[in-house]
Design an enzyme around this catalytic site. Structure first.
Site, PDB file in Angstrom:
ATOM      1  N   ASP A 109       0.840  -1.201   0.000  1.00 57.27           N
ATOM      2  CA  ASP A 109       0.000   0.000   0.000  1.00 57.27           C
ATOM      3  C   ASP A 109       0.877   1.254   0.000  1.00 57.27           C
ATOM      4  O   ASP A 109       0.370   2.373  -0.134  1.00 57.27           O
ATOM      5  CB  ASP A 109      -1.011  -0.009   1.167  1.00 57.27           C
TER       6      ASP A 109
ATOM      7  N   LYS B 164      -1.151  -9.372   2.766  1.00 56.28           N
ATOM      8  CA  LYS B 164      -0.418  -8.900   3.942  1.00 56.28           C
ATOM      9  C   LYS B 164      -1.330  -7.975   4.739  1.00 56.28           C
ATOM     10  O   LYS B 164      -2.094  -7.202   4.147  1.00 56.28           O
ATOM     11  CB  LYS B 164       0.867  -8.161   3.549  1.00 56.28           C
TER      12      LYS B 164
ATOM     13  N   GLU C 272       9.369  -4.230  10.474  1.00 56.32           N
ATOM     14  CA  GLU C 272       9.801  -2.927   9.950  1.00 56.32           C
ATOM     15  C   GLU C 272      10.349  -2.063  11.080  1.00 56.32           C
ATOM     16  O   GLU C 272       9.691  -1.870  12.116  1.00 56.32           O
ATOM     17  CB  GLU C 272       8.617  -2.230   9.258  1.00 56.32           C
TER      18      GLU C 272
END
Ligand code: KIV
Length: 282
Positions: A49, A118, A186
């Site tokens: 995204d 995801k 992340e």
């Protein structure tokens, strides 16, 4: 995808089997030409995204819609033969509960041909990960800095420092137990990435999470150097396409203005008469 390509295409099970082996190379892609290039070299392609920020100029990923994901997912699918295609569930498309998540994940997979979805989040997503997995939808999870939660996290900061690391490690274990086939980590400290990678049975895919992970992912436009003003610490720029494109566009505009482009070899038919100038006109 041809029949022979389908038989050598990478599956979520193939990704799991790489746990602890040669690191997985993963990148995002949003268009057919980039997907073709990434497919030649990488194991997994994410239609992230991040497309909202990278290609559509949005200030965050929060404005990304299902329609945007489907359009870019279909484009990426056309460029892939081998790599596993994973597509992001956009903000607002799954957080209400497992049923909403299933509806939108099934739509993304049916309309784009993605092999997995995801989603972002830990404890709150454990039930959803189990629900999707049990109904035929492979799930890649995403912990640490989860960009869809930027307003709760207070920015795009490193997550999991100190005590907070315990929470992320517990979330990782719960998400893996629920059936996720891979976990994006992340912007977490390397000790935490190392610990989670050792503790869970599925591959960790790091972005700003060190070489301790089982694989790496980057946003393709970042590693190709398409943005002059965006250079996060965790990105290595493998090209300077932004700078090169700027020079190419400047050269083109200068050539057009000076009459150097198009040249005779770019034209069809007879050579045109030379352009008249103001001084011939009289
Ligand atoms: O949307 C995205 O690009 C991501 C990253 C992990 C690469 O989620």
């Amino acid at each position: 995808m041809s029949v022979s390509a389908a038989t050598r295409a990478i599956t979520p099970q193939g990704i799991v089997a790489r746990k602890g082996g040669a690191p997985l190379a993963c990148l995002t892609a949003y268009t057919t030409p980039m997907a073709r290039l990434v497919d030649r070299h990488c194991d997994l392609v994410l239609v992230g995204d991040s497309v909202g920020m990278v290609l559509h100029g949005l200030p965050s990923t929060l404005g990304v819609t299902m329609e945007m994901m489907i359009l870019h997912g279909q484009a990426v699918r056309r460029g892939l033969d081998r790599a596993l295609m994973v597509i992001d569930l956009p903000f607002g498309a799954y957080e209400e509960g497992p049923q909403q998540a299933f509806r939108n994940a099934a739509r993304l997979m049916a309309e784009t041909g993605a092999g997995a979805v995801k989603l972002e989040g830990g404890a709150a997503m454990v039930e959803t990960v189990g629900f999707l997995t049990a109904r035929g939808i492979p799930v890649m999870a995403h912990l640490g800095l989860t960009p869809q939660a930027v307003n709760v996290l207070g920015g795009y900061k490193v997550q999991g420092r100190g005590e907070d690391g315990e929470r992320i490690a517990a979330d990782a274990a719960a998400i893996a137990d629920a059936g996720a086939f891979a976990l994006v980590l992340e912007k977490v400290p390397q000790d935490l990435a190392r610990r989670i990678t050792a503790e869970i049975a599925i591959p960790t895919i790091g972005i700003g999470a060190s070489a301790a992970c089982d694989g790496q992912i980057l946003v393709i436009d970042d590693m190709l150097g398409l943005f002059a003003d965006f250079q996060p610490k965790f990105v290595r720029r493998y090209a300077e396409l932004g700078r090169d494109a700027d020079a190419a566009i400047a050269a083109y505009a200068a050539d057009v203005r000076a009459g150097r482009f198009p040249a005779p070899e770019h034209a069809f038919g007879d050579a045109p008469a030379p352009r008249s100038t103001g001084s011939d006109a009289g």
